[in-house]
Enzyme design. Structure first.
Site, PDB file in Angstrom:
ATOM      1  N   MET A 113      59.198  65.371   6.203  1.00  0.00           N
ATOM      2  CA  MET A 113      59.009  64.185   5.342  1.00  0.00           C
ATOM      3  C   MET A 113      59.623  63.058   6.633  1.00  0.00           C
ATOM      4  SD  MET A 113      60.179  65.789   1.819  1.00  0.00           S
ATOM      5  CE  MET A 113      60.742  67.181   2.758  1.00  0.00           C
TER       6      MET A 113
ATOM      7  N   SER B 207      63.024  77.258  -0.852  1.00  0.00           N
ATOM      8  CA  SER B 207      63.305  75.872  -0.198  1.00  0.00           C
ATOM      9  C   SER B 207      64.743  76.127   0.279  1.00  0.00           C
ATOM     10  CB  SER B 207      62.855  74.651  -0.901  1.00  0.00           C
ATOM     11  OG  SER B 207      63.794  73.576  -0.161  1.00  0.00           O
TER      12      SER B 207
ATOM     13  N   ASP C 261      54.849  72.022  -4.493  1.00  0.00           N
ATOM     14  CA  ASP C 261      56.344  71.790  -4.257  1.00  0.00           C
ATOM     15  C   ASP C 261      57.259  70.776  -5.239  1.00  0.00           C
ATOM     16  OD1 ASP C 261      58.793  71.422  -2.773  1.00  0.00           O
ATOM     17  OD2 ASP C 261      57.976  70.804  -0.999  1.00  0.00           O
TER      18      ASP C 261
ATOM     19  N   MET D 173      63.696  65.908   6.332  1.00  0.00           N
ATOM     20  CA  MET D 173      63.803  64.280   5.950  1.00  0.00           C
ATOM     21  C   MET D 173      64.615  63.769   6.937  1.00  0.00           C
ATOM     22  SD  MET D 173      64.621  65.117   2.130  1.00  0.00           S
ATOM     23  CE  MET D 173      63.972  66.660   0.793  1.00  0.00           C
TER      24      MET D 173
ATOM     25  N   ASP E   7      62.582  71.948   4.525  1.00  0.00           N
ATOM     26  CA  ASP E   7      62.288  70.383   4.270  1.00  0.00           C
ATOM     27  C   ASP E   7      63.116  69.460   5.064  1.00  0.00           C
ATOM     28  OD1 ASP E   7      60.921  70.314   1.669  1.00  0.00           O
ATOM     29  OD2 ASP E   7      62.531  71.636   0.741  1.00  0.00           O
TER      30      ASP E   7
ATOM     31  N   HIS F 215      57.840  71.430   5.988  1.00  0.00           N
ATOM     32  CA  HIS F 215      57.512  70.371   5.437  1.00  0.00           C
ATOM     33  C   HIS F 215      57.971  69.122   5.952  1.00  0.00           C
ATOM     34  CE1 HIS F 215      57.572  68.193   1.103  1.00  0.00           C
ATOM     35  NE2 HIS F 215      56.722  67.471   2.259  1.00  0.00           N
TER      36      HIS F 215
HETATM   37  C1  DX5 Z   1      61.498  67.735  -2.108  1.00  0.00           C
HETATM   38  C2  DX5 Z   1      61.286  69.009  -1.531  1.00  0.00           C
HETATM   39  C3  DX5 Z   1      61.226  70.244  -2.062  1.00  0.00           C
HETATM   40  C4  DX5 Z   1      62.671  70.537  -2.983  1.00  0.00           C
HETATM   41  C5  DX5 Z   1      62.069  71.521  -4.033  1.00  0.00           C
HETATM   42  O1  DX5 Z   1      61.440  66.802  -1.306  1.00  0.00           O
HETATM   43  O2  DX5 Z   1      60.205  68.882  -0.640  1.00  0.00           O
HETATM   44  O3  DX5 Z   1      60.827  71.340  -1.460  1.00  0.00           O
HETATM   45  O4  DX5 Z   1      63.413  70.982  -2.078  1.00  0.00           O
HETATM   46  O5  DX5 Z   1      63.321  71.769  -4.888  1.00  0.00           O
HETATM   47  P1  DX5 Z   1      63.335  72.343  -6.381  1.00  0.00           P
HETATM   48  O6  DX5 Z   1      62.588  73.433  -6.239  1.00  0.00           O
HETATM   49  O7  DX5 Z   1      64.566  72.258  -6.714  1.00  0.00           O
HETATM   50  O8  DX5 Z   1      62.450  71.249  -7.117  1.00  0.00           O
HETATM   51 ZN    ZN Z   2      59.140  70.836   0.330  1.00  0.00          ZN
END
Ligand code: DX5
Ligand code: ZN
Length: 229
Positions: A66, A6, A177, A35, A33, A64
């Site tokens: 969000m 990620s 994840d 967001m 990611d 991904h």
């Molecule tokens: C959280 C993200 C993840 C995150 C994972 O909302 O979807 O992808 O970046 O990070 P680590 O591997 O550091 O938990």
């Molecule tokens: Zn993610």
């Protein structure tokens, strides 16, 4: 076994170099990611950044989302070069329609389940899915600890996917994840995941030359030996 670093934990000032280093290091996917400061409290990157990194790698970009609402943003990412797009079903009014729109845009589509989101969201859309992404932390931030109850949920989703495939359905990737590290990825693979997002684990342990080959290999080896247990 697919390793999907990620870029949430990458150096955003050098993203092109960072994704090239991931591909050179053997990453199978680049996990992005997205967001929106609405569905989750954090605010990260939009389709322009996806478009900017696209020419730097040939491996698939795994977006991904969000975000809420989902549909318009999903199509923007499809146009920006995403290969896989996943979203949280409670953030879409019409889950079946959103899945179909992503596929019509030429991408593979999947649903993301938060730690407290019931697996029943998968019930009537299995034939529309290319991937199920299980969150093993609450979404919003990198660097959180793996929630242990995710292992039994993984086993349950693995059973559903195997049943679906045994009945002639298309294969569905099972991605995990959040909080994935070298020391727990074996148990996660044993519970049925085949695709592993890792942010802080990858970017927090660079090779002496700044690349990521070593940590990606350690993650993959531990996943492979866990799966064969
Ligand atoms: C959280 C993200 C993840 C995150 C994972 O909302 O979807 O992808 O970046 O990070 P680590 O591997 O550091 O938990
Ligand atoms: Zn993610």
């Amino acid at each position: 076994m697919r390793i999907a670093p990620s870029i949430l934990s990458a150096d955003f000032a050098r993203l092109g170099e960072e994704v090239r280093a991931l591909q050179a290091g053997g990453a199978d996917l680049v996990h992005v990611d997205v967001m929106d400061n609405h569905y989750v409290p954090n605010l990260t990157i939009g389709p322009m950044v996806c478009k900017a990194i696209r020419p730097h790698v040939t491996i698939p970009i795994d977006v991904h989302l969000m975000v809420e609402p989902v549909d318009a943003v999903a199509l923007e990412f499809a146009r920006a070069g995403a290969d896989l797009i996943t979203f949280h079903p409670e953030a879409s009014r019409h889950v079946d329609r959103t899945l179909q729109a992503i596929r019509d845009a030429g991408c593979r589509a999947g649903l993301v389940l938060n730690p407290a989101t019931p697996v029943a969201w998968l019930d009537h859309v299995m034939d529309r899915l290319d991937m199920v992404l299980l969150m093993s932390v609450n979404p919003g931030y990198g660097g959180q600890s793996f929630i242990e109850s995710s292992l039994s949920k993984l086993r349950e989703v693995r059973r559903r996917i195997d049943t679906h495939v045994a009945a002639g359905g298309r294969p569905i990737w099972l991605e995990i994840d959040g909080g994935v590290k070298v020391d727990n990825i074996g148990a996660i693979a044993a519970a049925g995941a085949d695709t592993f997002v890792a942010g802080s684990a990858v970017f927090g342990s660079p090779d002496p030359d700044g690349g990521y080959r070593g940590v990606i290999a350690r993650l993959r080896d531990a996943a492979v030996s866990g799966a064969s247990r």
